[in-house]
Design an enzyme around this catalytic site. Sequence first.
Site, short mmCIF file in Angstrom:
data_model
loop_
_atom_site.label_atom_id
_atom_site.label_comp_id
_atom_site.label_asym_id
_atom_site.label_seq_id
_atom_site.Cartn_x
_atom_site.Cartn_y
_atom_site.Cartn_z
N HIS A 44 49.52 29.95 49.28
CA HIS A 44 50.32 28.96 48.53
C HIS A 44 51.32 28.36 49.37
O HIS A 44 52.30 27.76 48.82
CB HIS A 44 50.67 29.52 47.15
CG HIS A 44 49.81 30.10 46.11
ND1 HIS A 44 48.80 31.29 46.37
CD2 HIS A 44 49.02 29.23 45.01
CE1 HIS A 44 48.15 31.35 45.41
NE2 HIS A 44 47.95 30.19 44.73
N TRP A 225 38.86 46.96 32.77
CA TRP A 225 39.28 46.40 31.34
C TRP A 225 40.62 46.36 31.22
O TRP A 225 41.03 45.34 30.28
CB TRP A 225 38.42 47.42 30.41
CG TRP A 225 38.73 48.82 30.57
CD1 TRP A 225 39.95 49.42 29.98
CD2 TRP A 225 38.28 49.82 31.31
NE1 TRP A 225 39.78 50.61 30.37
CE2 TRP A 225 39.01 51.09 31.20
CE3 TRP A 225 36.93 49.93 32.13
CZ2 TRP A 225 38.54 52.24 31.93
CZ3 TRP A 225 36.47 51.16 32.70
CH2 TRP A 225 37.12 52.19 32.42
N LYS A 226 41.43 47.01 31.63
CA LYS A 226 42.90 46.80 31.46
C LYS A 226 43.37 45.53 32.06
O LYS A 226 44.24 44.83 31.38
CB LYS A 226 43.61 48.14 32.25
CG LYS A 226 43.49 49.29 31.70
CD LYS A 226 44.07 50.39 32.15
CE LYS A 226 43.72 51.91 31.45
NZ LYS A 226 44.50 52.82 32.26
#
Length: 329
Positions: A44, A225-226
């Site tokens: 970035h 999944w968290k």
Amino acid sequence: MTIPFEKLRSEFNRVLLSLGFTADKAGTITTIFAENSRDGVYTHGLNRFPVFVDFVKQGLVQKDAEPELLNSFGALEQWEGKLAPGILNARFCMARAIELAKANGIGCVAIKNTNHWMRAGAYGWQAAEAGMIGICFTNTIANLPPWGGLDPRLGNNPLVIAIPREGGHVVLDMAISQYSVGKLNLYKTQQIELPLPGGYDAEGNLSTDAAEILQSERLLPIGFWKGSGLSLVLDLLATVLSQGNSTAKITQSEKESGVSQVFICIKPDNSAHTVQLIEEIISYTKTSRPVNDGGNICYPGENTLRTREKSLKEGVWVDEKIWEKVLGM
């Protein structure tokens, strides 16, 4: 290849001035881009600069636009970003959150219709350097599948939490995927294998090949999944608080523009007791035995300070092909 920090900044500045940016705006934007590379966030910094220039030329970034206040609710404000440069809007919003926190103890600024803020951690550092606890997050274009899904429907929504500290600010800057898209592109360009699996290949197997992961568009969320759940709630918060575009809406244009962001500042108690508590936590963490001989246990932001010092002394690392592209702009 390394080049002096000031050379990097001056070339960025030259390009933006040629695009019609005012001296003040060009100076702020180029400083952030150069500082991102200086601190080791090349994805970035220099690497993202040509993309930013392209977005300006396409009209996705409005170089002369200024944010507009829409609503004020005491310590909470809502702003319209007007598609101004994301760096400028983010710097402005964090500054407003800092001022609100000075007056109220806490400040929250939500902005809609803004653009990519580049390195998320830059605004955590901004808050910490002002002596404030800072929390900020953004939604993005869909580039992460929800847990159990094949198709990208979540944004890789960065989350930043910063705590000021005299011995070195603690600044957590994390994407919701194991590796950010920018980092995957960096590994792909350098043809380096990921140290840990970062997503799935076309056959659905966990992979350390950045090119395969980018092609499959199945990045691995942090915590499985968290991470998927965390991405969803960050999109909900950014969209609801700003009343702006959701990841679903942003994705319809196929260009990551018009995103929603939130900036929160909290004025900490700077008593000796608070300082002691912070040092106690960091010191205890560092008592863990490292896995490798000679390894270090670091708090978030510690390696950034080391990279910054090295870059200012030895020069900022740059990708030669991208650097040549900037020189030719």
